[in-house]
Each structure stands twice: as C-alpha cells, then as structure tokens.
Design a protein around this motif. Structure first.
Motif, mmCIF file in Angstrom:
data_model
loop_
_atom_site.group_PDB
_atom_site.id
_atom_site.type_symbol
_atom_site.label_atom_id
_atom_site.label_comp_id
_atom_site.label_asym_id
_atom_site.label_seq_id
_atom_site.Cartn_x
_atom_site.Cartn_y
_atom_site.Cartn_z
ATOM 1 N N UNK A 158 34.778 43.031 43.500
ATOM 2 C CA UNK A 158 35.792 43.757 44.143
ATOM 3 C C UNK A 158 36.679 43.371 45.154
ATOM 4 N N UNK A 159 36.249 42.118 45.509
ATOM 5 C CA UNK A 159 36.990 41.474 47.006
ATOM 6 C C UNK A 159 38.251 40.866 46.191
ATOM 7 N N UNK A 160 38.298 40.764 44.992
ATOM 8 C CA UNK A 160 39.529 40.289 44.191
ATOM 9 C C UNK A 160 40.718 41.128 44.559
ATOM 10 N N UNK A 161 40.392 42.694 44.333
ATOM 11 C CA UNK A 161 41.559 43.540 44.393
ATOM 12 C C UNK A 161 42.218 43.693 45.829
ATOM 13 N N UNK A 162 41.592 43.012 46.686
ATOM 14 C CA UNK A 162 41.999 43.065 48.040
ATOM 15 C C UNK A 162 42.789 41.776 48.635
ATOM 16 N N UNK A 163 42.968 40.823 47.457
ATOM 17 C CA UNK A 163 43.679 39.570 47.820
ATOM 18 C C UNK A 163 45.305 39.900 48.081
ATOM 19 N N UNK A 164 45.800 39.218 48.974
ATOM 20 C CA UNK A 164 47.177 39.441 49.273
ATOM 21 C C UNK A 164 47.615 37.886 49.314
ATOM 22 N N UNK A 165 49.008 37.644 49.581
ATOM 23 C CA UNK A 165 49.392 36.658 49.646
ATOM 24 C C UNK A 165 49.144 35.844 50.858
ATOM 25 N N UNK A 166 48.797 36.417 52.138
ATOM 26 C CA UNK A 166 48.213 36.049 53.267
ATOM 27 C C UNK A 166 46.992 35.593 53.206
ATOM 28 N N UNK A 167 46.214 36.072 52.237
ATOM 29 C CA UNK A 167 44.541 35.907 52.114
ATOM 30 C C UNK A 167 44.435 35.197 50.738
ATOM 31 N N UNK A 168 45.377 34.381 50.151
ATOM 32 C CA UNK A 168 45.314 33.886 48.743
ATOM 33 C C UNK A 168 43.995 33.052 48.798
ATOM 34 N N UNK A 169 43.467 33.142 47.129
ATOM 35 C CA UNK A 169 42.220 32.456 47.033
ATOM 36 C C UNK A 169 42.568 31.509 45.899
ATOM 37 N N UNK A 170 41.724 30.285 46.551
ATOM 38 C CA UNK A 170 41.956 29.236 45.219
ATOM 39 C C UNK A 170 41.403 29.429 43.989
ATOM 40 N N UNK A 171 42.020 29.124 42.746
ATOM 41 C CA UNK A 171 41.503 29.462 41.595
ATOM 42 C C UNK A 171 40.488 28.106 41.033
ATOM 43 N N UNK A 172 39.472 28.209 40.559
ATOM 44 C CA UNK A 172 38.486 27.221 40.323
ATOM 45 C C UNK A 172 38.885 26.658 39.007
ATOM 46 N N UNK A 173 39.268 25.481 38.950
ATOM 47 C CA UNK A 173 39.861 24.731 37.739
ATOM 48 C C UNK A 173 38.944 24.590 36.632
ATOM 49 N N UNK A 174 39.373 24.844 35.584
ATOM 50 C CA UNK A 174 38.855 24.674 34.332
ATOM 51 C C UNK A 174 39.449 23.224 33.684
ATOM 52 N N UNK A 175 38.503 22.525 33.039
ATOM 53 C CA UNK A 175 39.164 21.059 32.369
ATOM 54 C C UNK A 175 38.951 21.305 30.953
#
Length: 593
Positions: free
Chosen positions: A253-270
């Motif tokens: 549920x913390x994903x819903x509170x992400x903003x451009x100021x608190x952006x989160x890096x996406x874990x890359x898939x290969x």
C-alpha cells in the motif's frame, strides 16, 4: 385641389441649370438656389444615401478616391478642398464662407445649411456605445455582426460601421495592419491543416513474414467490427471458474503514496521470454479442459485461448501496429494461439498517438525497442507492487502446472457460454490481492511508460502528474487507446476487482534501462471500461465475427494477421505443422544463445 405641374425651364445657352434660376420668373434667386456640385468623368459614384454604414465598408479605397477628388477639385477650381470653419472645428454648425463673402469651392456632394435654420437644427447621435446597460443592472457587450474576432468586427470596428466614420490615414493603416494579421493567421491555419493531413507517414513492418505459398482465405475490414454486437448467454462478469492455480502476494500500500518527489526505483527484470506463460495449445490444463468440454457437448464449438490473445481480437478496431494469431481448427475445437516470437503479449507505446513514432529497430525511441522496454518494465512493476505477506493461494494449489509460468501470477481458467452452439474457455491471470472492506480483492497491475516527453510531445509527468492528473490520463487514453483497452479486457475476463495503473518514467530520457515509479492510480475495471467506451456486446460481437469466418473453413491451421499500415485483417492458410516449426525454431535459438 388640382395638381399643379412644376415648371421646367430650358437652358438655351448650354447644358446645366439656367442662369435665371428656378422658382421665380424674374430669376432673382439665381444659381445659388440650386444645390449643385461639380464633378469629373473620372469620379466614381457610390450609393446615393446609406444611413447604416460608411462607404468604406463597401469600398476599402473610398478614402483614396475622396482625396483624389479633392486634389482634382483643387487643381481645377482652386481652394483647399474641404474647409472647416471655426464653428465646425468647435462643434458648431455655421457656414463656411470666406471673409470677402465669396463662397469657397466644396468637395463632392457637400452643401451648406442656411444660417436661419441653425437655430432649429439639432444633431441626434444614434450610434450605440461599446456597452449597454441591462434592464436589471450590470453591463453587456454590444452585439457586433459576425462576432468580436477578426478584421472589421468587435469593439474596434466603429471606424467602419459606427458613428466615427472615416478617421483618415491612421485608421486606414490600422485596417491594413489588421488585414495583414488576419491573412497571416489564415496562412498558419492552412499550413497546420496541410501538415496534419499530409504528415510523413511511417510504414511499419508486418509482425510475421508472409510466405508466398500462403493463400488468403479471408480479408476483413476492421470497420466491420464497429457495429457488430452479440449478447452472450453467460454474463461477462459472471462466468464459470473451472480451475485456479498459484499463490498471490498482498499489494504494497505504500506504492499508492508515491509522488514524483518520493519516486521509487523499479527493480529491473532481464528475462522477456517467459513473462506470459505457455500458449493455449501448449498448456496441459487448457488442453484437458477443452477435451472435457468437447466430450460433454459434442454439438457445440469449443474455443480455447488466453486472455491476452482474446483481448487482441476483441480490441482489434483500436489497433494500429501489426499483430498475428495462429488459429487451429480441428472438428468442433478451435484454438487461438500466440506465436513464440509474436507481439500479442507485448505492450506497445504511443500506438494510437497523433504523431507516428519511428520504426527504426535500433532506435531506443522506436516502436520495437519501446515495446520491449515497456513489456519488461510493466512486468517488473507488477512483481514489485505485489510483494508483501501474507500470500493467498488460489484453488488450493500453489504451483502452476504450466511451463514458463511467470512468478507471482495466478491462473484462473474460466468458461463462458457464448450461445447455444459455442463455449469459450479462457486462461486469465491476476497479479495480487489487497484488502477491501474486510475481504481479499483480486487485482491486475500494469504500468504505463514515459520515455521522453519532448519526443512524444506530451506533458511532463514529473511536473504535472500531481497538479494535472486528469490531463495526463487523458493523454494516455489518446496515445495508448488499444493497450489500455486490452488491459481492461484482461482484468474483466480475469474477474479482478481492481486495476492498478502505474506511471513509470525513465530516470533519464536517454537511458532505457533505469525507471522510477512516479504515481499509481486505482480503477475498477467496469468503471474504467465505461470511461474508455469499451462496450461488452461489441467486444463479444468481434469475437463472434471471427468465429463465423473460422467455422466456414476446413480443418487445418490458419494465421490471422493485422495489416500494420491499414485497418484490415487477413486470414492465411498455412501448413498444419506451422506452429510446431515455430517452437522448434525458438528452441534452436535458445540453444545457440
């Protein structure tokens, strides 16, 4: 009282009024009794009287003609043209005679009033002001014919049709300037329309190489899908769930509170080869369910397919890029398969945008590279947002008995009764669960990609996602209409309660390998379908249209290809072992790697 005819005198000396005058026998009044103005053959005559507007509206060169007449009059008769007396300059009415009593020459069609009549004469101003008082207070704008924009309209047009009349060289220059401005604006609009209609068209490659030995058995215009509808026997949102497999994690549920100021890096898939699992004909659970349904209903046609393949056909009218589906008909069983290297499962970018994107395979902002990047990024987002404990196991079986099944995804095999002659078995997938009103709600998670706002000519998500969220979503609905419609179809077919859309952007526009989550929006699939005008009867009608075409064919293997440059579908007859060769070629390529 008898009518007395007026007296008409003949001038024996020549043409024009008699020197004896009119009205009296003795000619005492003389020629002064006649209102007469000299003119030349070069003078142009306009309207005799026009009480509504000045002559400039009908002839833009009226001022030039007026000046020419005055100059010609000055050369021929002397004097200074139109001479205003002190009384006229002060606003009064008086005559315009010189000190010696000699009358000055006048300009064309001007005459002077009798001084005896000045006392009883009053000027009435009938022109309306720029604003008019309303009956109950307030002000309203005076109506101008033709609106308030453009040349000769609005509040600044009184020099043409109002009481101000001709204001000389300054007014003429202003009108000329307005005309040039209007002409330039028209040229800009014409240029825009030309560039919009005749812009550079990008020719895209087909999704599959068409062999010369393939025969076209059917050609379908996508416009035929626009009005087809079908009321299926089983409601779209209430099918029969045959089997379920897989363990789902809870949504973070913390994903819903992400903003451009608190952006989160996406874990890359290969890995990109095993993101959507095996095709329908290679799925042992699907094959088993299809055989069971065909045995129980021998007189009905059984369709077997996956949600992404079915969504491609249902939303075919929105597609622009090319795609293909392999169709196998064997008796009353029809299978819709995806090719191992097909693009049915890929997530296109800017497919329905106004400006076509490049088809350069080596360009990171080209159609192919962007599709690969968006597919990997969306799968990484789905796995990252649903990563919390506890897990929810569907169907009591944690392991999915399907080859190449992606982790963190649960399969639901569902059956729809289309009509009395057709059944459809579809493998759907969900990505996680979340608590909603004390119950577990299934969800599908997908991600939209922003690669470069300057190249795509869209709003910058980092600057506008919080303040203009509606504009960002509306732009994506316009540029990615087909992709969003397919995602909505998959969520509805899977019976998901929520659809999570993530807004993911490149960390740097030139780096396609690093992404950040900027925002996440939550929708109910049914409500979102209504928002994007996705009609249930129409999407099932499109499927029924294709099934009608397939059922007319003999048993064998076919491939349905979307033309990448035309709104058209073509069905080709291919060898029966075509799909087998496709999987063998894929295995050989993997061994070489």
């Amino acid at each position: 009282m008898a009518f007395v005819a007026p007296q008409c005198r003949d001038d024996e000396d020549g043409w024009g009024p008699s020197s004896k005058g009119y009205g009296k026998e003795d000619g005492e009044t003389g020629i002064e009794a006649i209102i007469y103005s000299p003119f030349l053959k070069t003078d142009k005559f306009g309207r005799a009287a026009d009480w509504t507007t000045s002559g400039g509206k009908y002839n833009r060169n009226e001022q030039r003609y007026q000046r020419e007449r005055e100059m010609q009059h000055q050369r021929d008769f002397g004097g200074g043209g139109v001479v205003q007396s002190k009384q006229q300059q002060g606003g009064g009415g008086g005559g315009s005679q010189q000190q010696g009593g000699e009358q000055e020459p006048t300009s064309s069609f001007n005459f002077f009033e009798n001084k005896e009549e000045e006392g009883s004469f009053s000027l009435v101003d009938t022109s309306k002001g720029g604003f008019q008082q309303k009956k109950f207070g307030g002000q309203q704008r005076r109506f101008q014919p033709g609106g308030g924009r453009g040349f000769g309209r609005g509040r600044g047009a009184q020099d043409q049709s109002g009481a101000l009349g001709d204001q000389g060289i300054g007014a003429e220059r202003e009108r000329a300037r307005q005309m040039r401005k209007q002409s330039k604006k028209q040229q800009q609009w014409s240029s825009w329309g030309f560039n919009r209609n005749d812009r550079n068209q990008v020719s895209y490659d087909a999704s599959v190489e068409i062999k010369p030995t393939w025969n076209v058995v059917e050609q379908i215009q996508l416009s035929a899908f626009a009005k087809v509808t079908e009321k299926i026997a089983t409601p779209t949102d209430a099918p029969e769930t045959l089997k379920e497999f897989g363990a789902l994690k809870s949504f973070d549920k913390t994903i819903d509170r992400i903003t451009p100021k608190t952006e989160r890096t996406v874990k890359r898939l290969t890995q990109v080869s095993s993101l959507n699992g095996a095709t329908a004909s290679k799925d042992p659970v699907m094959v088993e369910l299809g055989k069971a349904n065909a045995s129980a209903n021998p007189n009905k046609v059984t369709l077997m397919t996956t949600d992404t393949t079915l969504a491609a056909i249902m939303c075919a009218t929105r597609s622009v890029f090319g795609w293909d589906v392999v169709i196998t008909k064997k008796g009353n069983t029809i299978t819709f398969d995806k090719r191992p290297r097909g693009v049915v499962d890929s997530h296109t970018v800017s497919e329905t945008a106004q400006e076509a994107i490049s088809d350069d395979k080596d360009n990171i902002n080209g159609a192919q590279k962007l599709a690969e990047e968006a597919t990997l990024m969306s799968a990484a987002y789905s796995a990252q947002v649903a990563s919390e404990e506890p897990e929810v196991v569907l169907g009591g079986e944690r392991k999915v008995p399907v080859e190449d099944a992606p982790s963190g995804v649960a399969y639901r095999y569902r059956k729809w009764q289309l009509n009395d002659k057709r059944d459809a078995i579809v493998r759907t997938e969900v990505n996680g669960v979340t608590e909603s009103r004390g119950q577990n709600a299934l969800l599908c998670a997908r991600a939209l990609l922003e690669y470069d706002s300057k190249v795509s000519q869209t709003v910058d998500w980092r600057a506008k996602i919080e303040t203009q969220r509606g504009a960002v979503i509306a732009t994506e609905l316009k540029n990615n209409s087909n992709k969003l419609a397919k995602w909505t179809c998959c969520a509805i077919l899977a019976g998901a309660d929520l659809l999570k859309l993530g807004f993911v952007s490149r960390v740097h526009p030139k780096d396609p390998n690093a992404h950040s989550i900027l925002n996440t929006q939550t929708f109910k699939p049914k409500d979102f379908a209504a928002q994007i005008n996705l009609n249930y009867d129409n999407i099932w009608g499109a499927l029924g249209f294709i099934l009608d075409v397939v059922e007319k064919q003999v048993d064998g293997t076919y491939i349905l290809v979307k033309d990448p440059n035309k709104p058209q579908l073509r069905m080709y007859k291919v060898p029966d072992d075509y799909l087998t060769y496709q999987f063998e070629d894929q295995a050989d390529e993997e061994l070489d790697i």
